[in-house]
Design an enzyme around this catalytic site. Structure first.
Site, PDB file in Angstrom:
ATOM      1  N   HIS A 107     -32.881  -1.583  81.140  1.00 30.00           N
ATOM      2  CA  HIS A 107     -31.985  -2.611  80.540  1.00 30.00           C
ATOM      3  C   HIS A 107     -32.561  -3.071  79.128  1.00 30.00           C
ATOM      4  O   HIS A 107     -33.968  -2.967  78.906  1.00 30.00           O
ATOM      5  CB  HIS A 107     -32.014  -3.721  81.578  1.00 30.00           C
ATOM      6  CG  HIS A 107     -31.045  -4.901  81.339  1.00 30.00           C
ATOM      7  ND1 HIS A 107     -31.439  -6.119  80.334  1.00 30.00           N
ATOM      8  CD2 HIS A 107     -29.806  -5.314  81.808  1.00 30.00           C
ATOM      9  CE1 HIS A 107     -30.326  -6.942  80.404  1.00 30.00           C
ATOM     10  NE2 HIS A 107     -29.706  -6.372  81.216  1.00 30.00           N
ATOM     11  N   ASP A 184     -39.718  -3.960  86.719  1.00 29.56           N
ATOM     12  CA  ASP A 184     -38.533  -4.676  86.622  1.00 29.56           C
ATOM     13  C   ASP A 184     -37.585  -4.821  87.844  1.00 29.56           C
ATOM     14  O   ASP A 184     -36.895  -3.977  87.995  1.00 29.56           O
ATOM     15  CB  ASP A 184     -37.535  -4.270  85.234  1.00 29.56           C
ATOM     16  CG  ASP A 184     -36.177  -5.239  85.241  1.00 29.56           C
ATOM     17  OD1 ASP A 184     -35.957  -5.923  86.060  1.00 29.56           O
ATOM     18  OD2 ASP A 184     -35.614  -4.790  84.164  1.00 29.56           O
ATOM     19  N   GLN A 187     -33.080  -6.350  89.660  1.00 27.38           N
ATOM     20  CA  GLN A 187     -31.801  -5.552  90.625  1.00 27.38           C
ATOM     21  C   GLN A 187     -32.439  -5.060  92.248  1.00 27.38           C
ATOM     22  O   GLN A 187     -31.610  -4.731  93.038  1.00 27.38           O
ATOM     23  CB  GLN A 187     -31.244  -4.286  90.042  1.00 27.38           C
ATOM     24  CG  GLN A 187     -30.578  -4.755  88.714  1.00 27.38           C
ATOM     25  CD  GLN A 187     -29.324  -5.607  88.817  1.00 27.38           C
ATOM     26  OE1 GLN A 187     -28.796  -5.897  90.237  1.00 27.38           O
ATOM     27  NE2 GLN A 187     -28.732  -5.902  87.949  1.00 27.38           N
ATOM     28  N   LYS A 210     -29.520 -13.718  90.442  1.00 27.34           N
ATOM     29  CA  LYS A 210     -29.082 -12.377  91.119  1.00 27.34           C
ATOM     30  C   LYS A 210     -29.332 -12.385  92.946  1.00 27.34           C
ATOM     31  O   LYS A 210     -29.055 -11.206  93.402  1.00 27.34           O
ATOM     32  CB  LYS A 210     -29.683 -11.107  90.371  1.00 27.34           C
ATOM     33  CG  LYS A 210     -29.291 -11.000  89.102  1.00 27.34           C
ATOM     34  CD  LYS A 210     -29.820  -9.558  88.366  1.00 27.34           C
ATOM     35  CE  LYS A 210     -29.693  -9.588  86.868  1.00 27.34           C
ATOM     36  NZ  LYS A 210     -28.549  -9.647  86.096  1.00 27.34           N
ATOM     37  N   CYS A 348     -25.560  -3.503  79.123  1.00 26.15           N
ATOM     38  CA  CYS A 348     -26.921  -3.877  78.266  1.00 26.15           C
ATOM     39  C   CYS A 348     -27.986  -2.769  78.634  1.00 26.15           C
ATOM     40  O   CYS A 348     -29.010  -2.772  78.818  1.00 26.15           O
ATOM     41  CB  CYS A 348     -27.515  -5.256  78.906  1.00 26.15           C
ATOM     42  SG  CYS A 348     -26.678  -6.726  78.680  1.00 26.15           S
TER      43      CYS A 348
HETATM   44  N1  C6P Z   1     -28.400  -7.470  84.112  1.00 26.38           N
HETATM   45  C1  C6P Z   1     -26.221  -6.890  84.541  1.00 26.38           C
HETATM   46  O1  C6P Z   1     -24.887  -7.257  84.465  1.00 26.38           O
HETATM   47  P1  C6P Z   1     -31.482 -11.741  83.256  1.00 26.38           P
HETATM   48  O2  C6P Z   1     -30.430 -11.680  82.370  1.00 26.38           O
HETATM   49  O3  C6P Z   1     -32.687 -12.256  82.641  1.00 26.38           O
HETATM   50  O4  C6P Z   1     -31.430 -12.550  84.616  1.00 26.38           O
HETATM   51  O5  C6P Z   1     -31.855 -10.507  83.600  1.00 26.38           O
HETATM   52  C2  C6P Z   1     -31.833  -9.491  82.760  1.00 26.38           C
HETATM   53  C3  C6P Z   1     -32.142  -8.082  83.245  1.00 26.38           C
HETATM   54  C4  C6P Z   1     -33.243  -7.183  83.324  1.00 26.38           C
HETATM   55  N2  C6P Z   1     -33.401  -5.957  84.102  1.00 26.38           N
HETATM   56  C5  C6P Z   1     -32.165  -5.563  84.693  1.00 26.38           C
HETATM   57  C6  C6P Z   1     -32.488  -4.226  85.513  1.00 26.38           C
HETATM   58  C7  C6P Z   1     -31.011  -6.156  84.709  1.00 26.38           C
HETATM   59  O6  C6P Z   1     -29.898  -5.646  85.553  1.00 26.38           O
HETATM   60  C8  C6P Z   1     -31.000  -7.301  84.179  1.00 26.38           C
HETATM   61  C9  C6P Z   1     -29.630  -8.157  84.001  1.00 26.38           C
HETATM   62  C10 C6P Z   1     -27.199  -7.773  84.222  1.00 26.38           C
HETATM   63  O7  C6P Z   1     -26.368  -5.620  84.693  1.00 26.38           O
HETATM   64  C11 C6P Z   1     -26.841  -8.795  83.147  1.00 26.38           C
HETATM   65  S1  C6P Z   1     -26.774  -7.991  81.645  1.00 26.38           S
END
Ligand code: C6P
Length: 390
Positions: A107, A184, A187, A210, A348
């Site tokens: 991401h 990371d 997910q 999430k 993203c």
């Molecule tokens: N992905 C998606 O629709 P935040 O925004 O900080 O809570 O998470 C960022 C992030 C980092 N790593 C991974 C693997 C992610 O999937 C995400 C967030 C969302 O896929 C919003 S772009």
């Protein structure tokens, strides 16, 4: 698993859980209850309310630690995954010529902060390639992770492909060359039972929103002995030991990394979310989602012109697909008219889209409150989309 706990799900088919999950009444009530009965600042006053708020905030830390099998002091509250990675990129010791190894399925949050730090310090970012079957090329990983590598940061479950990466194996490779290993887990923590002691990772990051919790709160887990060596990320109230006009000293971890008034209501919500997930059981969630994903893949694979962009096995319930001749934004818009919420676009992960040779995908991402009826609704929604473009 009770869909009725989620007020917002009454009239919609919500399949955008990788973006954010919906909140059960228990979480909404916990946030309201904090403001109605416990609202105060934490770690500061000695009045009754301040003590109540502090206890609640620290109970949330204990719950987050328990959830991933960490020690309480190893949990730092941040805004979320993005802030946690920015923190690490800013504070890990990286010097000119050092190498940072990521993967091609990261991401933006796990690419851009490292690119920036590499630019500032003269370090080099390298990427473990994604193979045609949407899994990481582990032979290439072995070649890329060398004595020059200082940091390896890899997504546990891809938000685009659903691929679950062999993070334990990559962790061993990183440690064999003395590199720091970051997961990371944005997910994965919401969907897979996570045990940091088993993974042996040095840092692991995730977001509350999430996993049924509120937005604006997330976690940076770090091994205590490593956190103790890092400089604070931000400076201000709450993280100091002593301050004079000339100099200041810091408190211990974790408060050393939590400058300023934290997101206390967010912590109260996250605590309720963790308790909610624990009540159902992460094993139950994992097994249920696996069944739902298998059903969804079977159904989707029968649709003419639909191509699944993701692996067959070792995957989570995140399903990206393309529909021949129809732009993902159009697919999402027409599905929305049918009360079905998915995400269309680059998710993203622009470099990954380029690598896959697509401008974007449509993504249906599931959580434990989704049902086979939701999958069926998606399948008939896709037929409607195809009718519009026929
Ligand atoms: N992905 C998606 O629709 P935040 O925004 O900080 O809570 O998470 C960022 C992030 C980092 N790593 C991974 C693997 C992610 O999937 C995400 C967030 C969302 O896929 C919003 S772009």
């Amino acid at each position: 698993m009770n869909k009725d706990d989620f007020p917002i799900l009454k009239d919609i088919t919500y399949l955008d859980n990788s973006a954010t999950t919906q909140k059960p009444r228990q979480v909404i009530a916990a946030i309201a209850d904090f403001y109605e009965a416990s609202n105060s600042n934490v770690h500061r006053g000695v009045n009754r309310l301040a003590e109540k708020a502090t206890m609640l905030y620290e109970k949330a830390r204990e719950a987050a630690a328990r959830f991933i099998n960490a020690e309480t002091a190893e949990i730092i509250f941040t805004k979320g995954t993005t802030e946690s990675i920015n923190f690490l990129a800013a504070r890990l010791p990286i010097e000119k010529g050092d190498e940072i190894v990521l993967s091609e399925m990261e991401h933006h949050s796990n690419i851009v902060p490292w690119q920036q730090v590499a630019k500032e310090k003269g370090a080099v970012v390298k990427y473990i390639p994604v193979k045609e079957n949407f899994i990481l090329d582990m032979d290439k990983a072995r070649e890329l992770i060398t004595e020059k590598t200082k940091v390896v940061s890899i997504v546990h479950m891809s938000n685009v492909l659903g691929t679950i990466n062999p993070v334990k194996d990559i962790c061993r490779m990183a440690h064999a060359v003395g590199a720091v290993f970051i997961v990371d887990a944005a997910q994965s923590v919401p969907h897979l039972k996570t045990d940091i002691k088993d993974l042996d990772c040095d840092y692991l990051v995730f977001s509350g929103h999430k996993m049924c919790g509120p937005t604006g709160i997330g976690v940076l887990y770090g091994k205590k002995e490593l956190l103790e060596k890092l400089e604070p990320y931000q400076y201000g109230g709450g993280m100091i030991d002593e301050v004079s006009y000339e100099r200041s000293t810091w408190t211990e971890v974790p408060s050393k990394f939590e400058a300023g008034t934290p997101n206390i209501a967010g912590a109260a919500g996250l605590l309720a979310a963790i308790e909610y997930l624990e009540e159902i059981g992460m094993d139950t969630i994992q097994e249920y989602e696996h069944g739902l994903m298998t059903y969804a893949l079977q159904k989707l694979e029968t649709i003419k012109g639909l191509k699944i962009i993701g692996p067959q096995d070792n995957r989570g319930a995140v399903i990206s697909f393309t529909l021949e001749g129809i732009h993902p934004h159009d697919v999402s818009e027409i599905l929305d008219r049918e009360n079905i919420m998915v995400r269309g676009g680059h998710h993203c992960a622009m470099p990954l889209m380029k690598k896959l040779g697509v401008s974007g995908t449509t993504r249906a991402s599931f959580y434990f409150y989704n049902t086979k009826e939701d999958v069926d609704a998606l399948v008939s929604g896709i037929s409607k989309v195809q009718e519009v473009f026929a």
